[in-house]
Design a protein around this motif. Sequence first.
Motif, PDB file in Angstrom:
ATOM      1  N   SER A 130       3.489 117.975  78.725  1.00 25.39           N
ATOM      2  CA  SER A 130       3.457 116.584  79.194  1.00 25.39           C
ATOM      3  C   SER A 130       4.190 115.620  78.271  1.00 25.39           C
ATOM      4  O   SER A 130       4.713 114.604  78.727  1.00 25.39           O
ATOM      5  N   LEU A 131       4.212 115.906  76.969  1.00 27.39           N
ATOM      6  CA  LEU A 131       4.977 115.099  76.018  1.00 27.39           C
ATOM      7  C   LEU A 131       5.921 116.026  75.261  1.00 27.39           C
ATOM      8  O   LEU A 131       5.498 117.049  74.722  1.00 27.39           O
ATOM      9  N   LYS A 132       7.190 115.640  75.205  1.00 25.90           N
ATOM     10  CA  LYS A 132       8.223 116.522  74.655  1.00 25.90           C
ATOM     11  C   LYS A 132       8.960 115.844  73.506  1.00 25.90           C
ATOM     12  O   LYS A 132      10.126 115.502  73.616  1.00 25.90           O
ATOM     13  N   GLY A 133       8.242 115.607  72.421  1.00 20.99           N
ATOM     14  CA  GLY A 133       8.891 115.024  71.256  1.00 20.99           C
ATOM     15  C   GLY A 133       9.060 113.520  71.342  1.00 20.99           C
ATOM     16  O   GLY A 133      10.134 112.991  71.056  1.00 20.99           O
ATOM     17  N   VAL A 134       7.993 112.824  71.699  1.00 19.16           N
ATOM     18  CA  VAL A 134       8.055 111.365  71.861  1.00 19.16           C
ATOM     19  C   VAL A 134       8.007 110.678  70.495  1.00 19.16           C
ATOM     20  O   VAL A 134       7.154 110.988  69.661  1.00 19.16           O
ATOM     21  N   SER A 135       8.926 109.735  70.297  1.00 13.40           N
ATOM     22  CA  SER A 135       8.930 108.905  69.095  1.00 13.40           C
ATOM     23  C   SER A 135       9.059 107.441  69.506  1.00 13.40           C
ATOM     24  O   SER A 135       9.904 107.108  70.348  1.00 13.40           O
ATOM     25  N   MET A 136       8.210 106.604  68.935  1.00 13.24           N
ATOM     26  CA  MET A 136       8.256 105.167  69.222  1.00 13.24           C
ATOM     27  C   MET A 136       7.483 104.441  68.130  1.00 13.24           C
ATOM     28  O   MET A 136       6.788 105.066  67.333  1.00 13.24           O
ATOM     29  N   GLU A 137       7.618 103.107  68.110  1.00 12.96           N
ATOM     30  CA  GLU A 137       6.854 102.332  67.133  1.00 12.96           C
ATOM     31  C   GLU A 137       6.510 100.966  67.708  1.00 12.96           C
ATOM     32  O   GLU A 137       7.175 100.458  68.620  1.00 12.96           O
ATOM     33  N   VAL A 138       5.454 100.402  67.161  1.00  7.72           N
ATOM     34  CA  VAL A 138       4.985  99.067  67.522  1.00  7.72           C
ATOM     35  C   VAL A 138       4.810  98.291  66.232  1.00  7.72           C
ATOM     36  O   VAL A 138       4.067  98.718  65.347  1.00  7.72           O
TER      37      VAL A 138
END
Length: 235
Positions: A16-24
């Motif tokens: 379902s998640l394939k290497g997700v990168s993000m920031e807040v």
Amino acid sequence: MLKVNDLHHKYGAIVSLKGVSMEVNEGEVVALIGANGAGKTTLLRCISGILKPCGGDILYRGEAINGLPSYKVAHKGISQVLESRHVFPKLTVMENIQMGAFMRKDKKKIPDDIEELFEIFPRLRERVDQKAGTLSGGEQQMLVIVRAMIANPTLLILDEPSLGLAPIFIEEIFHIIPRLQRMGTTILLVEQNASMALAIADRGYVMETGRITLSDTGQNLLHNDEVRKSYLGEQ
């Protein structure tokens, strides 16, 4: 404030998640948009501790929180409003709000904070003794936001706050979110109404089939041709 790095998650054999990168960053409203099934809710639930990722890192204020149970994540200052409105239907509006404050130690400040939130949500002030299950969908959505806010979070996660609401309530919710930001709350927002979400977001991410495929400021994404065709219904 929040950094997600190379996050992976599986439901059995389904990735379902394939290497997700993000920031807040602190003080931002960050919108996450994408089609149904893209993995948005899965990502939020990994952040809040409802689901456990099978790889990658989630850092909150520099501290790893991936794999922590949800109550420990809540203690760190993260509150999530789940999609589809989960009120305690047999409790009153006030009792629902008080449930959100059970972890707070500054009990004397809670009534003042409730009063401040009632200034933003005056409908709820009029219904403090009403059973939550008898409220309209829009009023229930306001209630779960207040219940999350009374926990005094530093990060508020909103999952589809406009889902199933009448247009008048949708407009009201999207007027309220910037006011919550001005109160000092950082907000991560998943929303089906991409145009309204991006219009109030400082930054945004586009998610497709378990991956982040695009990121930019909210205004740039709002005017991006690919986003307009795929998520805003334009040809």
